[in-house]
Design an enzyme around this catalytic site. Sequence first.
Site, short mmCIF file in Angstrom:
data_model
loop_
_atom_site.label_atom_id
_atom_site.label_comp_id
_atom_site.label_asym_id
_atom_site.label_seq_id
_atom_site.Cartn_x
_atom_site.Cartn_y
_atom_site.Cartn_z
N ASP A 211 0.85 -1.40 -0.10
CA ASP A 211 -0.01 0.15 0.16
C ASP A 211 0.68 1.43 -0.11
O ASP A 211 1.39 1.65 1.22
CB ASP A 211 -0.66 -0.50 1.00
CG ASP A 211 -2.03 0.78 1.48
OD1 ASP A 211 -1.38 1.79 0.74
OD2 ASP A 211 -3.06 0.77 2.06
N ARG A 284 -11.30 -1.33 -4.51
CA ARG A 284 -11.57 -1.52 -3.11
C ARG A 284 -12.29 -0.68 -1.97
O ARG A 284 -12.42 -0.42 -1.13
CB ARG A 284 -9.98 -0.71 -2.27
CG ARG A 284 -8.89 -1.25 -3.16
CD ARG A 284 -7.49 -1.89 -2.34
NE ARG A 284 -7.69 -1.05 -1.47
CZ ARG A 284 -8.12 -1.69 0.31
NH1 ARG A 284 -8.48 -2.81 -0.07
NH2 ARG A 284 -7.98 -1.40 1.25
N GLU A 340 -9.86 -7.30 3.02
CA GLU A 340 -9.16 -6.74 3.43
C GLU A 340 -9.69 -7.33 5.52
O GLU A 340 -10.39 -6.96 5.54
CB GLU A 340 -8.54 -5.72 3.30
CG GLU A 340 -7.37 -4.79 4.56
CD GLU A 340 -6.99 -3.28 3.97
OE1 GLU A 340 -8.52 -2.90 3.88
OE2 GLU A 340 -6.01 -2.68 4.95
#
Length: 403
Positions: A211, A284, A340
């Site tokens: 990230d 996301r 996640e």
Amino acid sequence: MKITAIKIIVASPGRNFVTVKVMTDQGLYGIGDATVNGREKAVVAYLEDHLVPCLIGRDPMRSEDIWQYLYKGAYWRRGPITMAAIAGIDMALWDIKAKAANMPLYQLLGGRSRDKVMVYKHVGGLDIGQVVEGVAALRDQGLDAIRAQVSIPGLPPIYGTGPSTDQSAGGMIQALPNEEVWATHKYLPLVPKLFEKIRDVVGWDVHLLHDVHHRLTPIEAARLGKDLEPFRLFWLEDAIPAELQEGFRIIRQHTTQPLAVGEVFNTVWDCQQLISEQLIDYIRVTSVHAGGVTGLKKIFDFAAIYHVRSACHGPMDVSPVAMGCNIHVDVAIPNFGIQEFSGYTEATHEMFPAAWSYDRGYLQPGEQPGHGVDIDEAVAARYPYEPAYLPVARLEDGTLTSW
Ligand code: EZ4
Ligand code: CO
């Protein structure tokens, strides 16, 4: 069925959570997450002052119409505060609908498309050695996908790179945001060295993720993508600030490194160009920040047309309620990518009894009617709101930069 009352509960069992409870005249109730970390009270005011009064007396089964009514009815559309408030209501309505149908929510979304939901967890470290150890430890715990972040030597540790794997509340519960230091020229050569070492130690049979937290320019991100290609990352996340979407074209021109973005997006319109131009590989968005189950489904169905896969944001500040909704969507959609999952504090689990479960790198939604997540209000009362902020970042000369 009619909505009779809506309660907004704010509590901080490790992170601040804004939870919506929608009650009906038939005894059924539904739970939703409306948390926007660092701006929690803005959502509470939006809900209490503007949404709750228009919903009393309405039929909770009309979740699509209520979503449209709240979205279009505001005139001021989109944005994180609006969409989190809508999300809180929407999750609660789907919860009620699935409870009334006596089915787990995923059945109403088309039923199972897969047996289990793959997650990735985070590893951070102050140097490459620490990160490599952390990755090996998570591998031993069954993780098939791991995000790795490292501090820049000579600079103070930055968010996400502390040795803890859960980014625990440490450093966030405070009246003002932490100010961190960022230096791109020190970071760019470091990251490929990190992944070279990780591949040496844990091999190739594991998905590795990284990230960037929106910290690079497009051409810098293109450089990083090229340098990471030999290590075959699952994705490079938030490589550049998400507002200027044309920037992704520059990255795409230079690298085959798969790209992920979207944790700050709130509607399908925020991701439309990135998806339709196939500038990214994973989107996301997460239920709480993108208009609930209804909003998330719209985005993922659109993404499926362009072979873009889902990757719901799932830090500790996405509550177990939104996580539950994510898992039901994850298991049902055809274009699932990854979920996640950061885990939660013990107190958070105590406050949100949940049917979903985690085991060795995979999640299950559970078979309880509804989305399967409840709130224990007595536990919530023990953990009052505390100001908590994500950090901001400055260059070494003091210039404010992206975080
Ligand atoms: O930036 O928790 O991918 N996960 C992340 C997280 C988030 C913060 C804000 O929700 O990038 O660290
Ligand atoms: Co991120």
